[in-house]
Enzyme design. Structure first.
Site: not given
Length: 362
Positions: A90, A190-191, A196
């Site tokens: 990462k 959290g969208v 979403h």
């Protein structure tokens, strides 16, 4: 004398703690562009480390390093459970992407990725997007998550959300005997990039959806498309929603802690966020409360499946078929947890660690 406050703590974590054990940490700086970044390679037993680039305004450099260590370790487990021939890595870039992200900075970052000679393959994460990876890829050939126009697979959020949905279906199958969210109330915290798309799957499946997000525009995009979706002020309100069946953390990590678990009304936790458990031991608190936890790095692996496939000539149908198997993998983890008398998170760790150990011996 240069101030190196915090370095001893980082070195202790790296060399002596259970959360360490990383193979390599690269500190990257390019003063001309303002780049400050950390690339962490946790384990390459299964193959080159694969993991995204997070661009975030960390309060301190030590916090950024700690996040890189945690996230890269999680990627080792995620890639192992996804059946990929990749280890865990990462990168984090320190700073507000809306303030300091430039083409020159991304190119400088890409040169650091190139310097690792293929030991690290990068992609998108929080604060970075397909267009950014197109820029980074101009300096190296170990960048995925690029646009189709530049030989890439595009937005990996699509299959990340699909995989989380498969994990949620498996959780429903395990707990309620039916692999559907129809008629269930699901709270999504959290969208944005992934959330979403997850809401779209849930609505199509017949779920009742409640959402929250710190960004008003993200919430507005959801409610304009799906007026039936309910909105609450924040995560603290969401976890307390009466009659909630599933809680889906899809923002940053640490969502499950002593401050949240006691107040969860949901019977299932299954979301896209990385490192949802604030610290080891929280999974036991979930078990004690009778809450089924679908390990984050298992269910959110759809994105990494997609970007890994890009290295071999991207085929969406092939990737989606692999991501569909997250349903079976999640059920396998629940069965292992029951058989061994341990939390699902511990069961997933055991399976992943076994695969990595076998790769080392091979």
């Amino acid at each position: 004398m240069t101030d190196v406050t915090g370095v001893p703590d980082v070195l202790h974590t790296l060399f002596h703690s259970e959360q360490g054990g990383h193979e390599q940490i690269v500190l990257c700086q390019d003063r001309a562009t303002g780049l400050k970044a950390v690339i962490a390679l946790h384990n390459t037993a299964l193959g080159p480390a694969l993991g995204g680039t997070r661009f975030y305004p960390y309060a301190t450099e030590a916090e950024a390093i700690a996040d890189a260590l945690n996230l890269s370790r999680g990627m080792s487990y995620k890639n192992a459970m996804a059946g990929l021939d990749h280890g865990g890595g990462k990168a984090v870039i320190i700073g507000d992407p809306e303030q300091i992200k430039t083409e020159e900075l991304l190119l400088a970052y890409g040169r650091f990725v190139a310097s690792l000679g293929g030991r690290y393959v990068t992609a998108c994460d929080v604060g970075t997007y397909v267009a950014d990876m197109d820029v980074v890829a101009r300096t190296n050939r170990w960048t995925t998550g690029r646009s189709p126009e530049n030989g890439g697979a595009g937005d990996s959020s699509v299959l990340t959300a699909f995989g989380v949905f498969q994990g949620m279906r498996a959780s429903a199958q395990h707990l309620w005997g039916d692999p559907t969210l129809r008629g269930r109330k699901v709270g999504v915290a959290g969208v944005g990039k992934v959330g979403h798309y997850l809401v779209e799957h849930l609505i199509a499946d017949g779920a009742e959806v409640v959402v929250t997000d710190v960004r008003e525009e993200s919430v507005r995009r959801i409610t304009e498309k799906f007026p039936q979706v309910s909105v609450v002020a924040d995560t603290q309100a969401l976890i307390r929603v009466e009659g909630l069946d599933v809680y889906a953390p899809c923002a940053l990590g640490g969502a499950l802690s002593e401050e949240t678990v006691p107040f969860l009304t949901a019977a299932i936790v299954c979301g896209a966020a990385n490192n949802q458990l604030a610290h080891p031991g929280i999974e036991k608190d979930l078990v004690e409360r009778g809450i089924l936890y679908a390990p984050d790095y298992v269910v959110n692996a759809g994105g990494v499946i997609q970007v890994a496939d890009e290295l071999h000539g991207f085929d969406f149908d092939r990737c989606k078929a692999k991501a569909t198997k997250i349903f079976d993998t999640t059920l396998e983890i629940f069965a292992r947890a029951k058989a061994d008398g341990i939390p699902p998170a511990a069961a997933a760790d055991r399976i992943a660690e076994q695969r990595m150990a076998e790769a080392r011996r091979a």
